[in-house]
Design a protein around this motif. Sequence first.
Motif, short mmCIF file in Angstrom:
data_model
loop_
_atom_site.label_atom_id
_atom_site.label_comp_id
_atom_site.label_asym_id
_atom_site.label_seq_id
_atom_site.Cartn_x
_atom_site.Cartn_y
_atom_site.Cartn_z
N ALA A 15 5.78 -0.68 -10.40
CA ALA A 15 5.71 0.32 -11.47
C ALA A 15 5.30 -0.35 -12.77
O ALA A 15 5.80 -1.41 -13.13
N ASP A 16 4.37 0.27 -13.45
CA ASP A 16 3.89 -0.23 -14.73
C ASP A 16 3.25 0.93 -15.48
O ASP A 16 2.91 1.95 -14.90
N GLN A 17 3.10 0.75 -16.78
CA GLN A 17 2.39 1.72 -17.59
C GLN A 17 1.81 1.02 -18.79
O GLN A 17 2.25 -0.08 -19.14
N GLY A 18 0.82 1.64 -19.40
CA GLY A 18 0.20 1.04 -20.57
C GLY A 18 -1.06 1.78 -20.95
O GLY A 18 -1.18 2.98 -20.71
N THR A 19 -1.99 1.03 -21.52
CA THR A 19 -3.26 1.62 -21.95
C THR A 19 -4.41 0.87 -21.26
O THR A 19 -4.24 -0.26 -20.80
N TYR A 20 -5.55 1.54 -21.23
CA TYR A 20 -6.73 0.91 -20.64
C TYR A 20 -7.95 1.22 -21.49
O TYR A 20 -7.98 2.18 -22.26
N THR A 21 -8.97 0.36 -21.34
CA THR A 21 -10.27 0.59 -21.95
C THR A 21 -11.34 0.27 -20.92
O THR A 21 -11.10 -0.49 -19.97
N ILE A 65 0.82 -1.21 0.00
CA ILE A 65 0.00 0.00 0.00
C ILE A 65 0.86 1.26 0.00
O ILE A 65 0.50 2.27 -0.62
N ALA A 66 2.03 1.21 0.64
CA ALA A 66 2.87 2.40 0.83
C ALA A 66 3.15 3.11 -0.50
O ALA A 66 3.71 2.53 -1.42
N ASN A 67 2.74 4.35 -0.56
CA ASN A 67 2.97 5.22 -1.72
C ASN A 67 2.49 4.64 -3.04
O ASN A 67 2.98 5.03 -4.10
N SER A 68 1.57 3.70 -3.00
CA SER A 68 1.05 3.11 -4.23
C SER A 68 -0.01 4.01 -4.85
O SER A 68 -0.95 4.42 -4.17
N LYS A 69 0.18 4.30 -6.13
CA LYS A 69 -0.76 5.15 -6.84
C LYS A 69 -1.06 4.56 -8.21
O LYS A 69 -0.23 3.91 -8.82
N LEU A 70 -2.29 4.81 -8.64
CA LEU A 70 -2.74 4.47 -9.99
C LEU A 70 -3.13 5.79 -10.65
O LEU A 70 -3.82 6.60 -10.03
N ALA A 71 -2.69 6.02 -11.85
CA ALA A 71 -3.07 7.24 -12.58
C ALA A 71 -3.64 6.85 -13.93
O ALA A 71 -3.03 6.07 -14.67
N PHE A 72 -4.83 7.38 -14.24
CA PHE A 72 -5.49 7.13 -15.52
C PHE A 72 -5.67 8.47 -16.23
O PHE A 72 -6.05 9.45 -15.61
N THR A 73 -5.38 8.50 -17.52
CA THR A 73 -5.55 9.71 -18.30
C THR A 73 -6.78 9.59 -19.19
O THR A 73 -7.24 8.48 -19.49
N LYS A 74 -7.32 10.73 -19.60
CA LYS A 74 -8.51 10.73 -20.45
C LYS A 74 -8.25 10.11 -21.82
O LYS A 74 -9.17 9.61 -22.45
N ASP A 75 -6.98 10.10 -22.25
CA ASP A 75 -6.68 9.54 -23.57
C ASP A 75 -6.41 8.03 -23.53
O ASP A 75 -5.97 7.44 -24.51
N GLY A 76 -6.67 7.38 -22.37
CA GLY A 76 -6.57 5.92 -22.30
C GLY A 76 -5.24 5.37 -21.82
O GLY A 76 -4.97 4.19 -21.99
N GLY A 77 -4.41 6.19 -21.18
CA GLY A 77 -3.16 5.69 -20.63
C GLY A 77 -3.24 5.51 -19.12
O GLY A 77 -4.08 6.10 -18.46
N TYR A 78 -2.39 4.65 -18.59
CA TYR A 78 -2.33 4.47 -17.14
C TYR A 78 -0.88 4.27 -16.70
O TYR A 78 -0.02 3.84 -17.47
N THR A 79 -0.62 4.57 -15.43
CA THR A 79 0.65 4.25 -14.79
C THR A 79 0.36 3.79 -13.37
O THR A 79 -0.63 4.20 -12.76
N THR A 80 1.21 2.90 -12.85
CA THR A 80 1.15 2.50 -11.45
C THR A 80 2.52 2.74 -10.85
O THR A 80 3.54 2.55 -11.53
N THR A 81 2.55 3.15 -9.58
CA THR A 81 3.80 3.39 -8.88
C THR A 81 3.67 2.94 -7.44
O THR A 81 2.58 2.72 -6.95
#
Length: 125
Positions: free
Chosen positions: A73-79, A52-68
């Motif tokens: 750590a990961d990144q990619g696209t989502y639908t 849980i420590a400092n874990s974040k998920l970020a989603f963008t309106k253009d369909g991208g995501y990142t996890t930290t």
Amino acid sequence: MKNFKLLGLTFLLGLFLISCGGKKADDLAKTWQVTAIKTESDLPDSLRNAMIANSKLAFTKDGGYTTTGGIGADQGTYTLDEDVKILSTVSTAGKSSEVYTISKLDKDNLTLINRGNTVTCIAVK
């Protein structure tokens, strides 16, 4: 005249449903702080807290995501499906694709379920 009213009512209902779906999808497009992780198997509290420590998920309106953070750590696209109930991700960092059920999504809260594991998040302000 009845057909015209029925056609108008159908159009307004369709417009309402489309606008509601868009609002839900817009609610996802932000940064989320992971606040809890519940797994099918028991995890030691120290491991759960590290995840849980400092874990974040970020989603963008253009369909991208990142996890930290502790979740990795990961990144990619989502639908999202039309009902904004299923979130599918495709990693560009060589990790596998995943499918999540969205059990809660509003402007402040996100809860995702995947293979019996539940991740609860709050919006970062």
